[in-house]
Design a protein around this motif. Structure first.
Motif, PDB file in Angstrom:
ATOM      1  N   PRO A  12       0.830  -1.205   0.000  1.00 42.80           N
ATOM      2  CA  PRO A  12       0.000   0.000   0.000  1.00 42.80           C
ATOM      3  C   PRO A  12       0.870   1.263   0.000  1.00 42.80           C
ATOM      4  CG  PRO A  12      -0.160  -1.157   2.110  1.00 42.80           C
ATOM      5  CD  PRO A  12       0.701  -1.987   1.210  1.00 42.80           C
ATOM      6  N   ASP A  13       0.407   2.257  -0.693  1.00 41.60           N
ATOM      7  CA  ASP A  13       1.068   3.555  -0.741  1.00 41.60           C
ATOM      8  C   ASP A  13       0.316   4.470   0.220  1.00 41.60           C
ATOM      9  OD1 ASP A  13       2.052   6.070  -1.278  1.00 41.60           O
ATOM     10  OD2 ASP A  13       1.692   5.992  -3.433  1.00 41.60           O
ATOM     11  N   PRO A  14       0.914   4.796   1.373  1.00 42.05           N
ATOM     12  CA  PRO A  14       0.196   5.611   2.370  1.00 42.05           C
ATOM     13  C   PRO A  14      -0.240   6.973   1.832  1.00 42.05           C
ATOM     14  CG  PRO A  14       2.204   4.680   3.311  1.00 42.05           C
ATOM     15  CD  PRO A  14       2.232   4.376   1.839  1.00 42.05           C
ATOM     16  N   ALA A  15       0.565   7.603   1.003  1.00 41.22           N
ATOM     17  CA  ALA A  15       0.194   8.906   0.456  1.00 41.22           C
ATOM     18  C   ALA A  15      -1.017   8.784  -0.466  1.00 41.22           C
ATOM     19  CB  ALA A  15       1.369   9.540  -0.281  1.00 41.22           C
ATOM     20  N   ALA A  16      -1.027   7.744  -1.286  1.00 40.25           N
ATOM     21  CA  ALA A  16      -2.163   7.532  -2.190  1.00 40.25           C
ATOM     22  C   ALA A  16      -3.435   7.247  -1.399  1.00 40.25           C
ATOM     23  CB  ALA A  16      -1.871   6.382  -3.158  1.00 40.25           C
ATOM     24  N   GLU A  17      -3.309   6.494  -0.335  1.00 44.04           N
ATOM     25  CA  GLU A  17      -4.473   6.189   0.503  1.00 44.04           C
ATOM     26  C   GLU A  17      -5.003   7.463   1.168  1.00 44.04           C
ATOM     27  OE1 GLU A  17      -7.445   3.830   2.395  1.00 44.04           O
ATOM     28  OE2 GLU A  17      -6.299   3.694   0.555  1.00 44.04           O
ATOM     29  N   LEU A  21      -8.773   8.960   0.584  1.00 47.62           N
ATOM     30  CA  LEU A  21      -9.681   9.258   1.696  1.00 47.62           C
ATOM     31  C   LEU A  21     -10.085  10.730   1.715  1.00 47.62           C
ATOM     32  CD1 LEU A  21      -8.044   7.099   4.507  1.00 47.62           C
ATOM     33  CD2 LEU A  21     -10.212   6.666   3.307  1.00 47.62           C
ATOM     34  N   LEU A  22      -9.147  11.625   1.410  1.00 50.16           N
ATOM     35  CA  LEU A  22      -9.459  13.048   1.341  1.00 50.16           C
ATOM     36  C   LEU A  22     -10.474  13.310   0.224  1.00 50.16           C
ATOM     37  CD1 LEU A  22      -8.898  15.960   2.324  1.00 50.16           C
ATOM     38  CD2 LEU A  22      -7.071  16.045   0.592  1.00 50.16           C
ATOM     39  N   GLY A  23     -10.274  12.668  -0.925  1.00 52.72           N
ATOM     40  CA  GLY A  23     -11.214  12.812  -2.036  1.00 52.72           C
ATOM     41  C   GLY A  23     -12.606  12.318  -1.679  1.00 52.72           C
TER      42      GLY A  23
END
Length: 133
Positions: A12-17, A21-23
């Protein structure tokens, strides 16, 4: 030979996650804002092979295709600055696809943008721009 964790497609890419979630949070805030303003939510995150529509709403007799952009800060510009002419063109094409897929024939179709600024621990700001394309 050992593989690095970054090379794995399952890491998992924490920044992408965080961005995802922000989106999602921004879309929820935008949908709530528009519904409170009198619109009816018809669809959310509708996808086809040409892309995705964040929100589809009805504003009286007008079908509204809505793009939502969410940012946690304005460090890289406002949320609405992230939508250029190419995105507006794609939204128009997606609107036609949604109408065909749902056999809907509204009196009019409008493309709206909603920018959500949601800083961590700060107040959320919502900006709605009607009829951008």
């Amino acid at each position: 030979m050992a593989r690095s964790a970054a090379a794995s497609p399952f890491t998992p890419d924490p920044a992408a996650e965080r961005r995802r979630l922000l989106g999602e949070r921004g879309e929820t805030i935008a949908a709530r804002h528009l519904v409170r303003g009198g619109m009816e939510l018809l669809d959310r995150n509708w996808r086809c092979d040409a892309g995705e529509i964040d929100l589809v709403l009805r504003d009286g007799r007008v079908l509204v295709i809505c793009e939502v952009k969410t940012r946690s800060s304005e460090a890289f510009g406002t949320p609405l600055e992230a939508v250029g002419p190419a995105k507006a063109d794609r939204l128009r094409r997606l609107a036609v696809r949604w109408l065909r897929a749902h056999d809907v024939h509204p009196d009019d179709v409008r493309i709206d943008l909603v920018g959500v600024l949601a800083p961590p621990g700060g107040p959320v700001e919502v900006e709605h721009v009607e009829g951008v394309g």
